[in-house]
Design a protein around this motif. Structure first.
Motif, PDB file in Angstrom:
ATOM      1  N   PHE A 157      32.222  41.232  43.572  1.00  0.00           N
ATOM      2  CA  PHE A 157      33.156  42.358  43.688  1.00  0.00           C
ATOM      3  C   PHE A 157      32.457  43.669  43.335  1.00  0.00           C
ATOM      4  O   PHE A 157      32.564  44.662  44.063  1.00  0.00           O
ATOM      5  N   CYS A 187      32.113  35.704  41.107  1.00  0.00           N
ATOM      6  CA  CYS A 187      33.118  36.504  41.820  1.00  0.00           C
ATOM      7  C   CYS A 187      33.121  37.945  41.316  1.00  0.00           C
ATOM      8  O   CYS A 187      33.235  38.893  42.106  1.00  0.00           O
ATOM      9  N   ALA A 188      33.001  38.118  39.991  1.00  0.00           N
ATOM     10  CA  ALA A 188      32.958  39.475  39.435  1.00  0.00           C
ATOM     11  C   ALA A 188      31.719  40.222  39.918  1.00  0.00           C
ATOM     12  O   ALA A 188      31.777  41.410  40.255  1.00  0.00           O
ATOM     13  N   ALA A 212      33.978  33.700  46.497  1.00  0.00           N
ATOM     14  CA  ALA A 212      33.026  34.736  46.095  1.00  0.00           C
ATOM     15  C   ALA A 212      32.793  35.735  47.223  1.00  0.00           C
ATOM     16  O   ALA A 212      32.747  36.954  46.995  1.00  0.00           O
ATOM     17  N   ALA A 248      36.645  42.280  49.123  1.00  0.00           N
ATOM     18  CA  ALA A 248      37.619  43.096  48.394  1.00  0.00           C
ATOM     19  C   ALA A 248      36.936  44.257  47.682  1.00  0.00           C
ATOM     20  O   ALA A 248      37.484  45.361  47.599  1.00  0.00           O
ATOM     21  N   CYS A 260      35.664  38.016  47.402  1.00  0.00           N
ATOM     22  CA  CYS A 260      35.622  39.042  46.351  1.00  0.00           C
ATOM     23  C   CYS A 260      34.681  40.180  46.743  1.00  0.00           C
ATOM     24  O   CYS A 260      34.951  41.353  46.454  1.00  0.00           O
TER      25      CYS A 260
END
Length: 444
Positions: free
Chosen positions: A323, A319-320, A268, A274, A271
């Motif tokens: 991000f 994770c989404a 996580a 990123a 992410c």
């Protein structure tokens, strides 16, 4: 055009990437790559020496305390002395402290007080380095491409942070923390050498001030005279504190209890990193006209990770969320740097940056220390919802500041103090404001 000429054209640096900017970006990439791995190495060095989680926290606090204590002094020094010399001196101190830390780990069992002392020296170097570096970077670009330059710089830094954390973790497992700390020392040496080649001949000379305290007071007047500036610094003082507590304390606990351990939590966090790279890439193309309004709207998602941990959501959803938060937070970061660049006089950039940094980190240690008692008093989900709620409240409050809503992108920076009365800095009537790039519209 011949193929060779076409290749040279593509490889040529863009007009906004001058010598100083390129050197600063390369040096920041190198130091960020090493420092992220060193953070992991320092924690494992403490554990391998027989310490526990509390000792890891003491070493981390030993770095943060001098950072908070000396930031404002560092900003005043950086606006009084040549900034590149302050940066090189700070890099030299970090090189020596990290090199000694690495040598202690490689040669035997380091004592806790030794690790705390060396880490404190590193934090002191960072306190003088950060305001000088931000002032130097903001001085290295001009014109309408400043936002793109800051986005590329931040993309390099965030990419190095992601890669450095992954590489550092792997190297700690393979060769041990001592060698990773030594590699970080070498990175500081390389970065300091690059910064020694900065060309300061074209920078305006700064008139000598009336002393350190006078410089600090003048810097405070620059901050306090701009509601958009002190409002956002105050916003991030609170937001960074509660988000830092949630990430450092509650995140690992939720991961251990509900998500499957440290692996999913590390994923996580990766992410999020990123997302920051993607956000910086987005800002190389997007130039919102109302810088701080759009940037502040993009701070609201910072509440989402705490809320996701409070539920808690599945790993894929977390994770989404991380991000998305990384993307939007980077939109704010580039917008904030662009606003500072165009609104703050060059000779006061480092002092203003020091107050910004001070606001960003000052409340993190007490918030982290209070995270455990808050969990005991209210329960972990309630504490996490409280973190999310505070982010929303302080961000909404900042939107009530007229300057935050109206400050507009310009192509020229100010050359003196903002007027005490009249329109907010950077504000223009709609019919006369111009966005040369055709783009519409965003800390501590």
């Amino acid at each position: 055009m011949t193929p060779a000429a076409e290749t040279r054209r593509r490889l040529r640096r863009p007009s906004w990437a001058g010598r100083n900017y390129s050197l600063l970006t390369a040096a920041a990439f190198v130091t960020n790559l090493g420092s992220q791995g060193a953070l992991i190495a320092a924690a494992f060095a403490v554990l391998e020496a027989g310490g526990d989680g509390g000792d890891v926290g003491l070493v981390a606090a030993a770095r943060t305390l001098p950072l908070v204590l000396f930031l404002l002094v560092g900003g005043a020094v950086a606006d009084r002395l040549p900034r590149h010399r302050v940066m090189v001196a700070a890099n030299a101190l970090n090189f020596l402290s990290q090199g000694a830390f690495g040598a202690l780990v490689l040669l035997g069992e380091p004592r806790l007080w030794q690790m705390m002392l060396l880490t404190a020296l590193g934090g002191t170097g960072q306190a003088f380095f950060s305001p000088a570096a931000e002032g130097m970077l903001l001085s290295s670009v001009e014109g309408e491409q400043a936002g793109r330059a800051f986005a590329v710089f931040r993309m390099a830094m965030q990419g190095a942070a992601v890669g450095g954390a992954a590489l550092g973790g792997a190297l700690v497992a393979v060769v041990g923390p001592g060698w990773v700390l030594a590699a970080d020392a070498a990175a500081f040496a390389v970065a300091g050498a690059l910064r020694a080649f900065l060309d300061v001949r074209d920078l305006p000379r700064r008139a000598p001030g009336g002393g350190l305290l006078a410089d600090l007071r003048e810097g405070w007047r620059e901050v306090s005279g701009r509601p958009w500036l002190w409002g956002i610094v105050l916003q991030f003082s609170i937001a960074n504190a509660v988000v830092g507590a949630a990430d450092a304390v509650y995140g690992p606990l939720v991961a251990d209890d509900h998500l499957g351990g440290p692996g999913p939590w590390g994923l996580a966090l990766g992410c999020f990193g990123a997302g920051t790279v993607a956000g910086a890439l987005l800002m190389t193309r997007w130039k919102p006209r109302r810088l701080l309004f759009v940037g502040t709207l993009c701070v609201f998602p910072l509440a989402l990770p705490s809320a996701a941990l409070a539920v808690p959501v599945p790993v894929a959803v977390l994770c989404a969320v991380m991000f998305l938060t990384g993307v939007t937070l980077e939109v704010f970061g580039v917008s904030w740097m662009t606003a500072l660049h165009q609104e703050i006089p060059e000779d006061k950039l480092s002092r203003v940056s020091a107050y910004d940094w001070f606001g960003s980190v000052a409340l993190v240690p007490p918030a982290t220390a209070l995270a455990g008692p808050a969990e005991s008093a209210f329960g972990r989900p309630a504490a996490l919802w409280g973190c999310a709620g505070l982010v929303v409240v302080v961000t909404a409050a900042v939107l009530c500041v007229p300057d935050v809503r109206h400050l507009t992108r310009r192509t020229q920076r100010v050359t003196g103090r903002a007027p005490e009365a009249g329109p907010p800095p950077g504000w223009y009537p709609a019919e006369s404001s111009a966005d040369p790039e055709g783009a519409l519209g965003g800390q501590g």
